[in-house]
Design a protein around this motif. Structure first.
Motif, PDB file in Angstrom:
ATOM      1  N   ASN A 188     -11.929   0.236  -7.551  1.00 11.56           N
ATOM      2  CA  ASN A 188     -11.372   1.444  -6.953  1.00 11.56           C
ATOM      3  C   ASN A 188     -11.936   1.610  -5.542  1.00 11.56           C
ATOM      4  O   ASN A 188     -13.145   1.462  -5.331  1.00 11.56           O
ATOM      5  CB  ASN A 188     -11.731   2.675  -7.791  1.00 11.56           C
ATOM      6  N   GLY A 189     -11.050   1.943  -4.607  1.00 14.80           N
ATOM      7  CA  GLY A 189     -11.507   2.156  -3.241  1.00 14.80           C
ATOM      8  C   GLY A 189     -10.402   2.779  -2.414  1.00 14.80           C
ATOM      9  O   GLY A 189      -9.251   2.358  -2.493  1.00 14.80           O
ATOM     10  N   CYS A 190     -10.746   3.767  -1.611  1.00  6.51           N
ATOM     11  CA  CYS A 190      -9.734   4.422  -0.788  1.00  6.51           C
ATOM     12  C   CYS A 190      -9.389   3.540   0.408  1.00  6.51           C
ATOM     13  O   CYS A 190      -9.991   2.480   0.607  1.00  6.51           O
ATOM     14  CB  CYS A 190     -10.230   5.792  -0.315  1.00  6.51           C
ATOM     15  N   ALA A 191      -8.431   3.966   1.202  1.00  2.00           N
ATOM     16  CA  ALA A 191      -8.019   3.197   2.380  1.00  2.00           C
ATOM     17  C   ALA A 191      -9.205   3.015   3.318  1.00  2.00           C
ATOM     18  O   ALA A 191      -9.972   3.939   3.568  1.00  2.00           O
ATOM     19  CB  ALA A 191      -6.890   3.936   3.099  1.00  2.00           C
ATOM     20  N   GLY A 192      -9.348   1.781   3.823  1.00  2.00           N
ATOM     21  CA  GLY A 192     -10.397   1.519   4.798  1.00  2.00           C
ATOM     22  C   GLY A 192     -11.739   1.124   4.233  1.00  2.00           C
ATOM     23  O   GLY A 192     -12.713   0.966   4.973  1.00  2.00           O
ATOM     24  N   HIS A 339      -8.474 -14.156 -16.130  1.00  2.00           N
ATOM     25  CA  HIS A 339      -9.216 -13.063 -15.509  1.00  2.00           C
ATOM     26  C   HIS A 339      -8.381 -12.494 -14.365  1.00  2.00           C
ATOM     27  O   HIS A 339      -7.802 -13.235 -13.569  1.00  2.00           O
ATOM     28  CB  HIS A 339     -10.570 -13.524 -14.972  1.00  2.00           C
ATOM     29  N   VAL A 340      -8.317 -11.164 -14.283  1.00  2.46           N
ATOM     30  CA  VAL A 340      -7.539 -10.468 -13.263  1.00  2.46           C
ATOM     31  C   VAL A 340      -8.458  -9.519 -12.503  1.00  2.46           C
ATOM     32  O   VAL A 340      -9.234  -8.774 -13.110  1.00  2.46           O
ATOM     33  CB  VAL A 340      -6.367  -9.684 -13.892  1.00  2.46           C
ATOM     34  N   VAL A 341      -8.370  -9.576 -11.169  1.00  7.98           N
ATOM     35  CA  VAL A 341      -9.147  -8.682 -10.313  1.00  7.98           C
ATOM     36  C   VAL A 341      -8.168  -7.754  -9.597  1.00  7.98           C
ATOM     37  O   VAL A 341      -7.325  -8.213  -8.816  1.00  7.98           O
ATOM     38  CB  VAL A 341      -9.988  -9.457  -9.286  1.00  7.98           C
ATOM     39  N   LEU A 342      -8.258  -6.455  -9.876  1.00 11.77           N
ATOM     40  CA  LEU A 342      -7.321  -5.467  -9.344  1.00 11.77           C
ATOM     41  C   LEU A 342      -8.013  -4.577  -8.313  1.00 11.77           C
ATOM     42  O   LEU A 342      -9.075  -4.001  -8.599  1.00 11.77           O
ATOM     43  CB  LEU A 342      -6.788  -4.587 -10.478  1.00 11.77           C
ATOM     44  N   PHE A 343      -7.414  -4.478  -7.131  1.00 10.03           N
ATOM     45  CA  PHE A 343      -7.907  -3.555  -6.113  1.00 10.03           C
ATOM     46  C   PHE A 343      -6.940  -2.366  -6.076  1.00 10.03           C
ATOM     47  O   PHE A 343      -5.738  -2.545  -5.869  1.00 10.03           O
ATOM     48  CB  PHE A 343      -7.993  -4.257  -4.758  1.00 10.03           C
ATOM     49  N   TYR A 344      -7.482  -1.154  -6.242  1.00 10.88           N
ATOM     50  CA  TYR A 344      -6.622  -0.020  -6.591  1.00 10.88           C
ATOM     51  C   TYR A 344      -7.056   1.266  -5.897  1.00 10.88           C
ATOM     52  O   TYR A 344      -8.250   1.552  -5.749  1.00 10.88           O
ATOM     53  CB  TYR A 344      -6.684   0.183  -8.110  1.00 10.88           C
ATOM     54  N   ASP A 345      -6.059   2.023  -5.442  1.00 15.65           N
ATOM     55  CA  ASP A 345      -6.268   3.370  -4.931  1.00 15.65           C
ATOM     56  C   ASP A 345      -5.075   4.212  -5.353  1.00 15.65           C
ATOM     57  O   ASP A 345      -3.979   4.073  -4.806  1.00 15.65           O
ATOM     58  CB  ASP A 345      -6.401   3.365  -3.405  1.00 15.65           C
ATOM     59  N   GLN A 346      -5.252   5.072  -6.318  1.00 14.79           N
ATOM     60  CA  GLN A 346      -4.133   5.818  -6.889  1.00 14.79           C
ATOM     61  C   GLN A 346      -3.431   6.691  -5.846  1.00 14.79           C
ATOM     62  O   GLN A 346      -2.246   7.011  -5.982  1.00 14.79           O
ATOM     63  CB  GLN A 346      -4.601   6.682  -8.054  1.00 14.79           C
ATOM     64  N   TYR A 347      -4.128   7.057  -4.763  1.00 17.02           N
ATOM     65  CA  TYR A 347      -3.534   7.949  -3.761  1.00 17.02           C
ATOM     66  C   TYR A 347      -2.641   7.212  -2.762  1.00 17.02           C
ATOM     67  O   TYR A 347      -2.022   7.840  -1.910  1.00 17.02           O
ATOM     68  CB  TYR A 347      -4.643   8.702  -3.022  1.00 17.02           C
ATOM     69  N   GLN A 348      -2.569   5.882  -2.875  1.00 21.62           N
ATOM     70  CA  GLN A 348      -1.697   5.118  -1.985  1.00 21.62           C
ATOM     71  C   GLN A 348      -0.410   4.677  -2.680  1.00 21.62           C
ATOM     72  O   GLN A 348       0.363   3.909  -2.103  1.00 21.62           O
ATOM     73  CB  GLN A 348      -2.427   3.898  -1.428  1.00 21.62           C
ATOM     74  N   VAL A 350       3.101   5.378  -3.185  1.00 21.17           N
ATOM     75  CA  VAL A 350       3.923   6.282  -2.378  1.00 21.17           C
ATOM     76  C   VAL A 350       5.410   6.254  -2.715  1.00 21.17           C
ATOM     77  O   VAL A 350       6.146   7.166  -2.343  1.00 21.17           O
ATOM     78  CB  VAL A 350       3.748   5.959  -0.873  1.00 21.17           C
ATOM     79  N   LYS A 351       5.882   5.217  -3.417  1.00 23.64           N
ATOM     80  CA  LYS A 351       7.313   5.115  -3.702  1.00 23.64           C
ATOM     81  C   LYS A 351       7.585   5.456  -5.168  1.00 23.64           C
ATOM     82  O   LYS A 351       6.700   5.336  -6.025  1.00 23.64           O
ATOM     83  CB  LYS A 351       7.809   3.696  -3.390  1.00 23.64           C
ATOM     84  N   SER A 352       8.808   5.841  -5.436  1.00 25.61           N
ATOM     85  CA  SER A 352       9.166   6.199  -6.809  1.00 25.61           C
ATOM     86  C   SER A 352       9.097   5.005  -7.747  1.00 25.61           C
ATOM     87  O   SER A 352       8.953   5.165  -8.964  1.00 25.61           O
ATOM     88  CB  SER A 352      10.578   6.797  -6.844  1.00 25.61           C
ATOM     89  N   SER A 353       9.197   3.793  -7.187  1.00 23.01           N
ATOM     90  CA  SER A 353       9.101   2.587  -8.017  1.00 23.01           C
ATOM     91  C   SER A 353       7.650   2.216  -8.319  1.00 23.01           C
ATOM     92  O   SER A 353       7.386   1.411  -9.225  1.00 23.01           O
ATOM     93  CB  SER A 353       9.791   1.413  -7.318  1.00 23.01           C
ATOM     94  N   ASP A 354       6.685   2.774  -7.565  1.00 18.40           N
ATOM     95  CA  ASP A 354       5.272   2.478  -7.806  1.00 18.40           C
ATOM     96  C   ASP A 354       4.822   3.102  -9.130  1.00 18.40           C
ATOM     97  O   ASP A 354       5.299   4.167  -9.522  1.00 18.40           O
ATOM     98  CB  ASP A 354       4.393   3.039  -6.685  1.00 18.40           C
ATOM     99  N   LEU A 355       3.875   2.442  -9.764  1.00 21.05           N
ATOM    100  CA  LEU A 355       3.322   2.989 -11.002  1.00 21.05           C
ATOM    101  C   LEU A 355       2.538   4.262 -10.706  1.00 21.05           C
ATOM    102  O   LEU A 355       1.753   4.313  -9.752  1.00 21.05           O
ATOM    103  CB  LEU A 355       2.390   1.970 -11.657  1.00 21.05           C
ATOM    104  N   THR A 356       2.736   5.277 -11.514  1.00 24.98           N
ATOM    105  CA  THR A 356       1.915   6.478 -11.404  1.00 24.98           C
ATOM    106  C   THR A 356       0.527   6.155 -11.954  1.00 24.98           C
ATOM    107  O   THR A 356       0.316   5.143 -12.635  1.00 24.98           O
ATOM    108  CB  THR A 356       2.516   7.638 -12.197  1.00 24.98           C
ATOM    109  N   ALA A 357      -0.429   7.021 -11.673  1.00 22.35           N
ATOM    110  CA  ALA A 357      -1.792   6.806 -12.159  1.00 22.35           C
ATOM    111  C   ALA A 357      -1.831   6.727 -13.688  1.00 22.35           C
ATOM    112  O   ALA A 357      -2.544   5.900 -14.274  1.00 22.35           O
ATOM    113  CB  ALA A 357      -2.705   7.920 -11.660  1.00 22.35           C
ATOM    114  N   SER A 358      -1.046   7.560 -14.352  1.00 20.49           N
ATOM    115  CA  SER A 358      -1.045   7.550 -15.814  1.00 20.49           C
ATOM    116  C   SER A 358      -0.376   6.290 -16.355  1.00 20.49           C
ATOM    117  O   SER A 358      -0.833   5.712 -17.356  1.00 20.49           O
ATOM    118  CB  SER A 358      -0.340   8.802 -16.359  1.00 20.49           C
TER     119      SER A 358
END
Length: 386
Positions: A188-192, A339-348, A350-358
């Motif tokens: 988990n990490g925000c922009a930047g 093994h999967v490495v995911l880099f994620y920021d739920q606040y980014q 932005v589109k309706s096709s993107d997965l919601t946090a839930s």
């Protein structure tokens, strides 16, 4: 011997070694050096140039090089030469004066502050201009710093926080493969916060694992650096013993086509184990048998909603035996690698096709038997903080 006021060059042979022995900074003084011929370059640092040159001459992988340029200054200390070594590796790898940068460990792994660092770094441009005048560099620092390959280079020196997260992820990967199970690392990490840079750094380390030398741990002073190299050595032993030397098949998934093209070009220009075919889109995960998949901007992975290409989404889903109306691209990825490495920021997202946090969390819950959480907290792009 020839050179400038701050750089001395010697032939890379026994005659050059004998000449170096009479140089006052040839023994027991911190220096940075560049060993090269017209095509290949190796950059290093040492507090004993004479001994280090002798060691390199006995190394079959480097003794074909022709000249060594030694950068010296009566004000140098160990912190300075570690910093200069890493900066030279990074800038030279982008400059393209040399076809091959032979360094595998990238110099120091994390950025360290030290006394008068700003002053020494301001002197780096003068050093670089000296290298240009000697024909050891082609482009200005300004031009290099504006290249994408510089911004996303695998030779970027990580912050302490980034380096620690990268090391922890390598440990996750070791745990997955040595215990023969599936694993997920969620960052988990925000922009930047440098998620892309961390991902590329880890991929580069994994692609060069077999080049880790037995005595390489001793080259680093920082505990995290030592831990990372020790982890890579453990991974090297696993590859040699359990996989008969077969490297991991690694893919770097980027959901956004424009950014994917940028990183693909970076990999193409970097070389050193990185190839553009490693950079793929979500639909490509089914085309190869991947051991490890990294996903940058995984918050941009899609579900079947408001897409421009429903057919490719449906075809990929069915190829994995999944219902197109119930699955999503995150589930594809989790099905396609050990093994999967995911880099994620739920606040980014932005589109309706993107997965919601839930939706994202619900998908993880189906596969999260061995889910490892990591976090990048420090915002790097501005001084405004969160």
């Amino acid at each position: 011997m020839k050179g400038t006021d701050e750089i001395r060059t010697y032939s890379f042979d026994n005659d050059g070694l004998n000449e170096l022995k009479s140089f006052e900074y040839g023994k027991n003084w911190p220096v940075v050096y560049l060993i090269h011929n017209n095509k290949d370059l190796y950059i290093g640092e040492t507090t004993g140039a004479e001994v280090r040159m002798s060691q390199h001459l006995s190394n079959n992988e480097k003794n074909y090089l022709e000249e060594i340029a030694i950068v010296f200054d009566h004000k140098f200390n160990k912190s300075v030469i570690l910093d200069y070594e890493q900066r030279l590796i990074k800038y030279c790898s982008v400059d393209s004066r040399f076809q091959n940068i032979l360094n595998k460990n990238k110099g120091q792994q994390a950025i360290h502050d030290y006394y008068n660092r700003d002053e020494y770094r301001s002197d780096f441009e003068r050093l670089w201009n000296s290298l240009k005048s000697m024909g050891l560099a082609d482009h200005t620092l300004h031009k290099i710093e504006n290249e994408n390959i510089f911004k996303f280079s695998p030779y970027n020196c990580l912050t302490g926080e980034q380096n620690e997260v990268g090391t922890d992820i390598i440990m996750d990967i070791i745990d997955t493969f040595t215990n023969d199970k599936k694993g997920i690392s969620l960052v988990n990490g925000c922009a930047g916060t440098g998620k892309t840079v961390v991902a590329i750094s880890i991929i580069n380390s994994l692609m060069n694992t077999l080049d880790i030398e037995e005595d390489s741990v001793g080259e680093f002073d920082d505990d995290i650096d030592k831990q990372k190299i020790a982890a890579l050595k453990e991974l090297k032993d696993y590859i040699l013993k359990e996989r008969n030397g077969k490297p991991f098949k690694i893919g770097f998934v980027l959901p956004m086509p424009g950014f994917r093209r940028t990183i693909s070009n970076v990999f193409k220009e970097c070389g050193n184990g990185l190839v553009k075919d490693m950079v793929i889109g979500p639909c490509d995960v089914v085309k190869e048998d991947y051991d490890i998949l990294f996903v940058d901007e995984s918050h941009r992975l899609s579900k079947r909603k408001n897409l421009t290409g429903y057919k490719s989404f449906d075809d990929t889903s069915r190829q994995l035996g999944l219902d197109p109306n119930k699955t999503n691209q995150l589930e594809w990825v989790l099905n396609c690698a050990k093994h999967v490495v995911l880099f994620y920021d739920q606040y980014q997202a932005v589109k309706s096709s993107d997965l919601t946090a839930s939706e994202y969390q619900d998908t993880l819950n189906k596969y999260s038997v061995n889910l490892n959480h990591h976090e990048l907290k420090t915002q790097m792009r501005c001084k405004g903080g969160a």
